[in-house]
Design a protein around this motif. Structure first.
Motif, PDB file in Angstrom:
ATOM      1  N   ALA A  73       0.812  -1.087  -0.119  1.00  0.00           N
ATOM      2  CA  ALA A  73      -0.178  -0.085  -0.052  1.00  0.00           C
ATOM      3  C   ALA A  73       0.948   1.223   0.203  1.00  0.00           C
ATOM      4  O   ALA A  73       2.135   1.215   0.338  1.00  0.00           O
ATOM      5  N   ILE A 261     -12.178  -4.743   5.765  1.00  0.00           N
ATOM      6  CA  ILE A 261     -11.374  -4.183   4.614  1.00  0.00           C
ATOM      7  C   ILE A 261      -9.995  -4.914   4.570  1.00  0.00           C
ATOM      8  O   ILE A 261      -9.344  -5.042   3.825  1.00  0.00           O
ATOM      9  N   SER A 283      -2.622   2.508   3.143  1.00  0.00           N
ATOM     10  CA  SER A 283      -1.273   2.278   4.190  1.00  0.00           C
ATOM     11  C   SER A 283      -1.694   2.328   5.589  1.00  0.00           C
ATOM     12  O   SER A 283      -0.725   2.351   6.431  1.00  0.00           O
TER      13      SER A 283
HETATM   14  P1  NAD Z   1      -7.081   2.898   4.415  1.00  0.00           P
HETATM   15  O1  NAD Z   1      -7.470   1.702   3.686  1.00  0.00           O
HETATM   16  O2  NAD Z   1      -5.671   3.069   4.789  1.00  0.00           O
HETATM   17  O3  NAD Z   1      -7.468   2.968   5.950  1.00  0.00           O
HETATM   18  C1  NAD Z   1      -8.821   3.062   6.298  1.00  0.00           C
HETATM   19  C2  NAD Z   1      -9.253   2.437   7.959  1.00  0.00           C
HETATM   20  O4  NAD Z   1      -8.961   0.929   7.703  1.00  0.00           O
HETATM   21  C3  NAD Z   1      -8.154   2.968   8.919  1.00  0.00           C
HETATM   22  O5  NAD Z   1      -8.598   2.987  10.126  1.00  0.00           O
HETATM   23  C4  NAD Z   1      -7.149   1.554   8.891  1.00  0.00           C
HETATM   24  O6  NAD Z   1      -6.378   1.366  10.054  1.00  0.00           O
HETATM   25  C5  NAD Z   1      -8.145   0.451   8.570  1.00  0.00           C
HETATM   26  N1  NAD Z   1      -7.211  -0.552   8.172  1.00  0.00           N
HETATM   27  C6  NAD Z   1      -6.822  -0.506   6.521  1.00  0.00           C
HETATM   28  N2  NAD Z   1      -6.252  -1.778   6.241  1.00  0.00           N
HETATM   29  C7  NAD Z   1      -6.221  -2.461   7.325  1.00  0.00           C
HETATM   30  C8  NAD Z   1      -5.473  -3.755   7.733  1.00  0.00           C
HETATM   31  N3  NAD Z   1      -4.924  -4.486   6.892  1.00  0.00           N
HETATM   32  N4  NAD Z   1      -5.618  -4.287   9.253  1.00  0.00           N
HETATM   33  C9  NAD Z   1      -6.488  -3.459   9.827  1.00  0.00           C
HETATM   34  N5  NAD Z   1      -6.998  -2.251   9.756  1.00  0.00           N
HETATM   35  C10 NAD Z   1      -7.013  -1.776   8.468  1.00  0.00           C
HETATM   36  O7  NAD Z   1      -7.503   4.160   4.035  1.00  0.00           O
HETATM   37  P2  NAD Z   1      -7.245   5.715   4.264  1.00  0.00           P
HETATM   38  O8  NAD Z   1      -6.971   5.708   5.880  1.00  0.00           O
HETATM   39  O9  NAD Z   1      -8.358   6.651   3.630  1.00  0.00           O
HETATM   40  O10 NAD Z   1      -5.890   6.251   3.593  1.00  0.00           O
HETATM   41  C11 NAD Z   1      -4.666   6.249   4.263  1.00  0.00           C
HETATM   42  C12 NAD Z   1      -3.491   6.334   3.060  1.00  0.00           C
HETATM   43  O11 NAD Z   1      -3.521   5.122   2.184  1.00  0.00           O
HETATM   44  C13 NAD Z   1      -3.710   7.449   2.539  1.00  0.00           C
HETATM   45  O12 NAD Z   1      -2.427   8.181   2.159  1.00  0.00           O
HETATM   46  C14 NAD Z   1      -4.326   6.877   1.145  1.00  0.00           C
HETATM   47  O13 NAD Z   1      -4.031   7.875  -0.093  1.00  0.00           O
HETATM   48  C15 NAD Z   1      -3.565   5.747   0.906  1.00  0.00           C
HETATM   49  N6  NAD Z   1      -4.391   4.670   0.278  1.00  0.00           N
HETATM   50  C16 NAD Z   1      -3.465   3.980  -0.601  1.00  0.00           C
HETATM   51  C17 NAD Z   1      -4.192   2.897  -1.249  1.00  0.00           C
HETATM   52  C18 NAD Z   1      -3.477   1.822  -1.986  1.00  0.00           C
HETATM   53  O14 NAD Z   1      -2.176   1.803  -1.670  1.00  0.00           O
HETATM   54  N7  NAD Z   1      -3.915   1.207  -2.961  1.00  0.00           N
HETATM   55  C19 NAD Z   1      -5.327   2.601  -0.936  1.00  0.00           C
HETATM   56  C20 NAD Z   1      -6.403   3.577  -0.397  1.00  0.00           C
HETATM   57  C21 NAD Z   1      -5.794   4.469   0.395  1.00  0.00           C
END
Ligand code: NAD
Length: 357
Positions: A73, A261, A283
């Motif tokens: 990510a 997720i 991430s």
């Molecule tokens: P996110 O998916 O990173 O997190 C959303 C929520 O879900 C958070 O509370 C997080 O702690 C939880 N979460 C996500 N994956 C998890 C896991 N494997 N285990 C436990 N909990 C998990 O989305 P966001 O917070 O909107 O974005 C954070 C960063 O990630 C931003 O910089 C965004 O641009 C980036 N992003 C990257 C991708 C990618 O790499 N494909 C996709 C979406 C967002």
């Protein structure tokens, strides 16, 4: 000759979860069941830190030279102030377009053990297993002309173009038919053919191709109805295929039906089934470095890699089954924790899957 797998952990929890998925790949390598070579490269914020841009030249060269890519990510608050072209997400978008990864496979699977995690009633979602095939490199997100201009009266107008070539519809629908053949042999094509000419062409091309897949039952649905049906009775679907923007929205809705997720993998494929495999989540800067992230989406992404790019459905089935067994034992990371279960961290969860394998 060994298959080459590029490993791109990226940023935040990407580093922790990819490490667990790599253990699964190495397990098969070390036991001689899979002839692979792994090579790691920085991407996203890590790419910017290492080489001043989110997709360093060496990383792109490795991606091109590899048979498959395991991606973690990207993103983090420390990169939010960068110019648009230097932001981490640019690295991901550039990889998709440089490698022509036009077919995005987004499964929405709800293990029966996690049915309580959904906001929908358990009987509506328990055992859910949908595959959404989203066109990823065309449509309104890329169509020209696009922009914001000022008209003669001084009013500003924003505009984008929804455009699909017949060849683009042809190739994405073939991917979807092929996947339907490997699953429940039902394909629902989602469009807006009652309003959009692009969708009329979409429906015509998909219908024409269905003649080559007599075993697949093809249906068509308008996107507004599809959104309703996904929430009402999602288990009616097997494989869905749709254009870029509709797929963006519907696949997120379908993911949320599962309520977890941290459990959902994805794949993006080119015309030769070379693919990039990654969890759908980001991430997660809020939990990065704490060792609590759920690694299962990334481990399940390895299973998708084995199934769709490396032609090893046998190993993919083993991984899917191992994840199910781990859930049966009651181990849960914090994001899927439920009463009566035992909470574990990223590494313990990864080790538990390895132990089952
Ligand atoms: P996110 O998916 O990173 O997190 C959303 C929520 O879900 C958070 O509370 C997080 O702690 C939880 N979460 C996500 N994956 C998890 C896991 N494997 N285990 C436990 N909990 C998990 O989305 P966001 O917070 O909107 O974005 C954070 C960063 O990630 C931003 O910089 C965004 O641009 C980036 N992003 C990257 C991708 C990618 O790499 N494909 C996709 C979406 C967002």
């Amino acid at each position: 000759m060994s298959l080459k797998i590029a490993v791109m952990p990226g940023d935040g929890i990407g580093i922790e979860i990819v490490a667990e998925a790599v253990k699964v790949l190495n397990h098969y390598k070390d036991s001689g069941r899979l002839d692979i070579e792994l090579e790691e490269a920085p991407v996203g914020g890590a790419g910017y830190d290492a080489a001043g841009k989110p997709l360093p030249d060496e990383t792109l060269a490795l991606a091109r030279a590899s048979d498959s890519i395991l991606f973690g990510a990207i993103g983090g608050p420390q990169y939010d102030g960068l110019a648009r072209e230097l932001r981490p997400e640019r690295g991901l978008l550039a990889l998709r377009s440089e490698l022509e990864l036009f077919a995005n496979l987004r499964p929405a699977i709800l293990y029966p053990q996690l049915a309580e995690a959904s906001s929908l009633k358990p009987e509506v979602v328990s055992g859910l297993d949908i595959m959404i095939v989203r066109e990823l490199t065309g449509g309104i997100y890329f169509g020209e002309p696009r922009g914001i201009k000022t008209d003669d009266s001084g009013e500003r107008i924003g505009f984008n173009t929804l455009v699909y070539k017949e060849s683009e519809i042809d190739r994405i629908s073939r991917v979807a038919f092929d996947i339907a053949m490997k699953r429940g042999k039902r394909l629902c094509s989602v469009d807006k053919a009652n309003v959009l000419e692009v969708s009329e062409l979409w429906r015509e091309v998909v219908t024409k191709n269905s003649a080559e897949y007599p075993d697949v039952e093809l249906s068509h649905m308008y996107v507004d109805n599809a959104a309703m049906q996904l929430v009402k009775w999602p288990k009616q679907f097997d494989v869905m295929v749709t254009k870029n923007m509709f797929g963006d929205i519907l696949s997120d809705a379908a993911a949320m039906l599962t309520g977890s997720i941290g459990m959902l993998p994805s794949a993006s494929l080119d015309a030769n089934s070379k693919g990039m495999y990654e969890p759908i989540h980001g991430s997660a800067p809020d939990i990065a470095g704490k060792g609590v992230a759920n690694p299962l989406a990334t481990i399940l992404s390895v299973a998708m890699m084995l199934r769709y790019s490396l032609d090893r459905a046998d190993l993919a089935d083993e991984i899917d089954a191992a994840v199910g067994k781990v859930l049966d034992t009651g181990l849960r990371t914090a994001d899927i924790m439920a009463a009566g279960c035992k909470e574990v961290g990223t590494v313990e969860m990864g080790e538990a899957v390895l132990a089952q394998l």
